[in-house]
Design an enzyme around this catalytic site. Structure first.
Site, short mmCIF file in Angstrom:
data_model
loop_
_atom_site.label_atom_id
_atom_site.label_comp_id
_atom_site.label_asym_id
_atom_site.label_seq_id
_atom_site.Cartn_x
_atom_site.Cartn_y
_atom_site.Cartn_z
N ILE A 107 -4.66 31.14 -1.45
CA ILE A 107 -4.01 30.16 -2.34
C ILE A 107 -3.14 30.88 -3.38
O ILE A 107 -2.03 30.43 -3.68
CB ILE A 107 -5.10 29.30 -3.03
CG1 ILE A 107 -5.87 28.46 -2.00
CG2 ILE A 107 -4.49 28.41 -4.10
CD1 ILE A 107 -7.14 27.79 -2.53
N ASP A 155 -4.54 41.71 -8.44
CA ASP A 155 -5.54 41.34 -7.44
C ASP A 155 -6.40 42.58 -7.15
O ASP A 155 -5.92 43.71 -7.27
CB ASP A 155 -4.83 40.86 -6.16
CG ASP A 155 -5.76 40.11 -5.22
OD1 ASP A 155 -5.53 38.91 -4.98
OD2 ASP A 155 -6.74 40.71 -4.72
N ASP A 182 -8.91 44.65 -11.58
CA ASP A 182 -10.12 43.85 -11.52
C ASP A 182 -10.20 42.97 -12.77
O ASP A 182 -10.27 43.49 -13.89
CB ASP A 182 -11.33 44.81 -11.44
CG ASP A 182 -12.65 44.07 -11.25
OD1 ASP A 182 -12.71 42.85 -11.53
OD2 ASP A 182 -13.62 44.73 -10.83
N VAL A 183 -10.22 41.65 -12.57
CA VAL A 183 -10.21 40.74 -13.73
C VAL A 183 -11.53 40.76 -14.51
O VAL A 183 -11.60 40.19 -15.60
CB VAL A 183 -9.89 39.28 -13.33
CG1 VAL A 183 -8.49 39.14 -12.78
CG2 VAL A 183 -10.92 38.72 -12.36
N SER A 188 -12.36 23.42 -9.09
CA SER A 188 -12.71 23.11 -7.69
C SER A 188 -13.33 21.73 -7.63
O SER A 188 -13.85 21.22 -8.64
CB SER A 188 -13.72 24.13 -7.18
OG SER A 188 -14.24 23.74 -5.94
N TYR A 244 -21.57 28.94 -7.62
CA TYR A 244 -20.10 28.73 -7.55
C TYR A 244 -19.74 27.44 -8.29
O TYR A 244 -18.80 27.42 -9.09
CB TYR A 244 -19.67 28.69 -6.08
CG TYR A 244 -18.18 28.47 -5.88
CD1 TYR A 244 -17.27 29.51 -6.04
CD2 TYR A 244 -17.68 27.22 -5.51
CE1 TYR A 244 -15.91 29.32 -5.85
CE2 TYR A 244 -16.32 27.01 -5.32
CZ TYR A 244 -15.44 28.06 -5.49
OH TYR A 244 -14.08 27.85 -5.30
N LYS A 278 -17.27 27.14 -11.58
CA LYS A 278 -16.05 26.32 -11.60
C LYS A 278 -16.16 25.17 -12.59
O LYS A 278 -15.15 24.75 -13.17
CB LYS A 278 -15.76 25.78 -10.19
CG LYS A 278 -15.32 26.88 -9.22
CD LYS A 278 -14.00 27.50 -9.64
CE LYS A 278 -13.48 28.52 -8.68
NZ LYS A 278 -12.18 29.08 -9.08
N SER A 284 -8.32 29.15 3.97
CA SER A 284 -7.92 30.41 3.32
C SER A 284 -8.93 31.47 3.75
O SER A 284 -9.96 31.14 4.32
CB SER A 284 -7.94 30.27 1.79
OG SER A 284 -9.26 30.39 1.31
#
Ligand SMILES: NC(=O)c1ccc[n+]([C@@H]2O[C@H](COP(=O)([O-])OP(=O)(O)OC[C@H]3O[C@@H](n4cnc5c(N)ncnc54)[C@H](O)[C@@H]3O)[C@@H](O)[C@H]2O)c1
Length: 322
Positions: free
Chosen positions: A73, A92, A118-119, A198, A214, A218, A249
């Protein structure tokens, strides 16, 4: 100084002399905020009756910072930005983005900068952001799309893997947004931040999927939208999110091989009658990034093919034969 601001400041000084002017004589933060309000791009009321909607959607000359833009995405978002004339800086965790990333500059005549980072690491994110700023200059938009999923029953969760989901999806988004909001406030030109929540942020569960951590990560992203939209509004920054349903994806690839029944449901059950593709999301994200959305902030847009609302009656009848 605008007339409205002059009037407000006059009114304030009258009220303040009667009541609560700070003893140390400093300018209260509400006044600082009013000043930046008057200078921000997106708070001006304009006559748009003769402006073409396609022009309002343009990102020509805009610079957008995208995390997780190396594939999936995130990459589709970069491509759409380039199609609308915008430049992208991507960070990324992947050492290399998908091949097509390298074709964007030539194909669309825009800039596309890629950096591995790396975030979840302050140094890595900060350095990558500085490099991106050196490359493109001031940013007008930001899409923190880096994310990971974990499908596992609660009983099997290990401390580190659960924490990793929160670190990437929630804190990675939070720190990226903070960096960007500071940057945009400093440049006083406003901006737009579009986070990726999400359908999972809505707090539901699908049989055979165990995405609780997850979902939690989100839901936290969705929870950021309202408070941040208000907090940074005086700097002319808009904050929104989208909540995608199931999208084809690399993240959802395992469904095809490991969960064929689930895959079949996602391919057929939603009111739209199919699974989503990244390009189902990009028009909404481009809208939110562009000036066309100057009156849209603090919103979360569900794009799930209708799956959040229910399932197709014909699919239900097939799934539950009488
Ligand atoms: N695919 C879906 O069905 C779906 C649905 C709703 C929301 N989303 C969200 O959309 C976003 C994009 O997902 P996708 O489906 O394209 O997944 P993807 O796995 O294809 O892409 C995610 C990208 O994030 C990068 N990334 C992961 N951890 C990182 C880190 N620590 N630092 C920097 N980059 C990192 C990955 O390298 C990858 O390129 C994610 O936030 C995801 O949670 C996806």
């Amino acid at each position: 100084m605008s007339i409205t601001l002059q009037r407000t400041l006059r009114l304030y000084s009258k009220t303040a002399s009667r009541s609560s002017l700070p003893a140390n004589g400093t300018v209260p933060s509400c006044l600082t905020a009013l000043r930046s309000f008057s200078s921000s791009r997106s708070t001006r009321e304009e006559d748009l009756s003769d402006v073409k909607v396609t022009d309002r959607m343009s990102l020509k000359g805009r610079n957008v910072f995208v995390t997780g833009g190396g594939r999936g995405i995130g990459f589709a978002i970069c491509k759409a930005i380039a199609q609308l004339g915008g430049n992208v800086a991507v960070i990324d965790a992947l050492p290399e983005p998908v091949e097509e990333f390298h074709t964007l500059e030539k194909k669309y005549g825009t800039k596309a900068f890629y950096q591995t980072a790396d975030v979840t690491k302050e140094d890595s994110l900060g350095t990558a952001f500085k490099d991106a700023e050196n490359e493109l200059g001031e940013f007008h938009g930001c899409v923190p799309a880096a994310g990971i999923a974990l499908d596992k029953p609660l009983a099997d969760h290990k401390w580190d893997e659960s924490l990793r989901v929160l670190m990437v999806n929630t804190m990675g988004t939070f720190w990226t947004v903070k960096l960007m909001a500071d940057h945009m406030a400093k440049h006083r030109q406003g901006g737009s931040i579009v986070m990726i929540a999400s359908i999972a942020a809505q707090g539901n569960k699908i049989p055979e999927q165990n995405l609780a951590i997850y979902n939690m990560s989100k839901a936290a992203v969705k929870g950021l939208v309202g408070p941040l939209a208000v907090e940074v509004s005086e700097s002319g920054i808009r904050v929104n999110s989208i909540s995608p349903g199931v999208i084809r994806s690399p993240m959802t690839k395992a469904l095809e091989t490991d969960f064929p029944k689930l895959q079949q449901m996602f391919e057929n059950a939603a009111p739209a009658g199919r699974i989503g593709v990244p390009e189902d999301l990009t028009p909404a994200i481009m809208y939110l990034l562009s000036d066309a959305a100057s009156f849209t902030t603090g919103a979360d847009l569900l794009i799930s093919g209708g799956f959040h609302a229910g399932v197709r009656p014909s699919w239900m009848h097939r799934a539950m034969p009488q």
